[in-house]
Design an enzyme around this catalytic site. Structure first.
Site, PDB file in Angstrom:
ATOM      1  N   PHE A   1       0.863  -1.182   0.000  1.00 48.46           N
ATOM      2  CA  PHE A   1       0.000   0.000   0.000  1.00 48.46           C
ATOM      3  C   PHE A   1       0.893   1.223   0.000  1.00 48.46           C
ATOM      4  O   PHE A   1       1.617   1.476   0.965  1.00 48.46           O
ATOM      5  CB  PHE A   1      -0.956   0.050   1.197  1.00 48.46           C
ATOM      6  CG  PHE A   1      -1.895   1.225   1.082  1.00 48.46           C
ATOM      7  CD1 PHE A   1      -3.045   1.148   0.311  1.00 48.46           C
ATOM      8  CD2 PHE A   1      -1.594   2.443   1.693  1.00 48.46           C
ATOM      9  CE1 PHE A   1      -3.887   2.252   0.163  1.00 48.46           C
ATOM     10  CE2 PHE A   1      -2.435   3.548   1.552  1.00 48.46           C
ATOM     11  CZ  PHE A   1      -3.576   3.450   0.787  1.00 48.46           C
TER      12      PHE A   1
ATOM     13  N   ASP B   1       9.227   2.648   2.242  1.00 51.83           N
ATOM     14  CA  ASP B   1       8.032   3.429   2.528  1.00 51.83           C
ATOM     15  C   ASP B   1       7.749   3.283   4.023  1.00 51.83           C
ATOM     16  O   ASP B   1       7.192   2.284   4.466  1.00 51.83           O
ATOM     17  CB  ASP B   1       6.848   2.927   1.689  1.00 51.83           C
ATOM     18  CG  ASP B   1       5.590   3.764   1.935  1.00 51.83           C
ATOM     19  OD1 ASP B   1       5.554   4.507   2.938  1.00 51.83           O
ATOM     20  OD2 ASP B   1       4.636   3.648   1.135  1.00 51.83           O
TER      21      ASP B   1
ATOM     22  N   LYS C   1       2.213  10.779   7.277  1.00 55.07           N
ATOM     23  CA  LYS C   1       1.315  10.566   8.410  1.00 55.07           C
ATOM     24  C   LYS C   1       1.747  11.335   9.676  1.00 55.07           C
ATOM     25  O   LYS C   1       1.478  12.521   9.764  1.00 55.07           O
ATOM     26  CB  LYS C   1       1.133   9.074   8.651  1.00 55.07           C
ATOM     27  CG  LYS C   1       0.366   8.436   7.482  1.00 55.07           C
ATOM     28  CD  LYS C   1      -0.290   7.107   7.809  1.00 55.07           C
ATOM     29  CE  LYS C   1      -1.287   6.739   6.716  1.00 55.07           C
ATOM     30  NZ  LYS C   1      -0.863   5.667   5.839  1.00 55.07           N
TER      31      LYS C   1
END
Ligand SMILES: *Cc1c(COP(=O)(O)O)cnc(C)c1O
Length: 409
Positions: free
Chosen positions: A138, A223, A252
């Protein structure tokens, strides 16, 4: 039904299926709904709220900077961005940082950078550069990123897809070895897959990948949008194996739970390929975002949040693993990023998280079978224990729960 839910259903696009609750206030690890009911936030907006809601230092930094200078674009310098860039390089061990807003944009930045590196530095023929990614990945929702998603719903009906991606099994270093060709620019991977259902790769995986990438002249790009900034018990998840990548993607929590802030950080020879005009973002690196991100990184260090995540994460994992329930198939994770895999017949994950909500816990299902728990890293031990107790109560609604004997030390 709440008027807010009705209006969102009427006027919003249906691209989400939110839990049936309307939050109106947050403080620390707690949220309150319209009726004044309190919930323990064990989702933290998918790790974006690692500092808890309304952290006083972060709110103060936001307010002070908002009144001073917020957005100028990168057409000029500000006095806020350079200290953030310097700090990002110091904590990641990288040489240069490129700020963006969302995680997906930072991943796109990494892909552009890796491709240009392949042409300019590695000598790959024009238009031939390839990037290896993993099944279950993702990386965000842009058309390029969903093009190499193995999740049917993310991908189907959104083609045609961008070329140049090879998808291999996650957790299998030999698959990486086999997938690399002279045209391979980079291996893009999550140190632990969050959205895929909290998938922890075998020990030594990242290390083996780093060795293969170095030997074959391929960039290792991690990531760490979800796993970075303390979430897994280390500042970055790659530190568990002492791996230093060529590039690292953050997002985030970098925005302190207040703003979207992301960054791609990389080694000199990698980021060095970008020239003025190659890439950019109107809001990326704005003074307001930079001030909040810098304060967030200060709080992370000064409140020892990575150490807290390690300590509290061990407690959470051990206590959940001690619960013996016929509907629990697996409990896994690292630090404060934990998933409970449920029997989809007897306890569909969506029904389980809805039941948790009635017990005062906000969490979210992923892939129909996993309930994920990622509370703010600032959560107190007492609040975490309260949450674990509610999880136990909820599990009891789906079948008998026994306490397993503690494993001998
Ligand atoms: C959430 C996430 C992204 C995308 O971030 P957005 O801010 O939603 O675009 C990318 N990679 C990982 C690993 C993520 O968890």
């Amino acid at each position: 039904m709440s008027d807010m839910i009705a209006r969102e259903r009427r006027y919003g696009a249906a691209n989400y299926d939110p839990l049936p609750v309307v939050m109106v206030r947050g403080q620390g690890p707690w949220l309150w709904d319209e009726a004044g009911r309190r919930y323990l936030d064990m989702l933290s907006a998918y790790s974006a709220v690692s500092f808890g809601h309304g952290h006083p230092r972060l709110v103060a930094a936001l307010e002070a900077q908002a009144g001073r200078l917020a957005v100028t674009s990168r057409a000029c310098h500000t006095d806020r961005l350079p200290p953030l860039l310097e700090r990002l390089c110091r904590i990641t061990g990288m040489d240069r940082a490129l700020p963006m807003n969302s995680g997906a944009e930072a991943v796109e930045t990494a892909i552009k950078c890796a491709r240009k590196w392949a042409y300019v530095e590695k000598g790959v023929g024009a238009g031939r550069a390839r990037i290896v990614a993993c099944q279950g990945n993702f990386h965000g929702r842009t058309t390029t990123l969903v093009g190499f998603s193995s999740e049917r719903q993310y991908h189907r009906d959104f083609g045609p897809y961008a070329e140049g991606f090879d998808v291999i099994a996650y957790g299998d270093a030999r698959a990486l070895e086999a997938a690399i060709t002279p045209d391979t620019a980079a291996f893009l991977v999550e140190p632990l897959q969050g959205e895929a259902g909290i998938v922890v790769p075998p020990e030594g995986y990242l290390n083996a990948c780093a060795r293969i990438c170095a030997e074959r002249g391929v960039l290792l790009i991690l990531d760490e949008v979800q796993t970075g900034l303390g979430r897994t018990g280390r500042l970055f998840a790659c530190e568990h194996e002492g791996v230093k990548p060529d590039g690292i993607i953050l997002g985030k929590a970098l925005g302190g739970g207040l703003l979207p802030v992301s960054a791609f950080c990389a080694r000199e020879n990698v980021m060095g390929v970008f020239r003025p005009g190659d890439h950019g973002s109107t809001f990326g690196g704005n003074a307001l975002a930079a001030a909040v991100a810098l304060e967030a990184l200060d709080v992370l260090e000064e409140e020892h949040l990575a150490e807290r995540a390690a300590h509290l994460g061990t407690r959470l994992l051990e206590r959940l693993r001690a619960l013996s329930s016929p509907v629990v198939r697996d409990v896994r994770g690292k630090g404060l990023l934990v998933g409970i895999e449920l029997d989809p017949e007897r306890a569909p994950a969506r029904r389980f998280v809805e039941a948790l909500l009635t017990h005062g816990i906000l969490s979210k299902d992923t892939h129909g079978t996993v309930a994920r728990f990622a509370p703010p890293l600032v959560i107190s031990e007492a609040d975490l224990d309260w949450g674990i107790e509610r999880i136990r109560e909820t599990l009891r609604e789906f079948g008998p729960v026994h306490e397993k004997a503690a494993a001998p030390a």
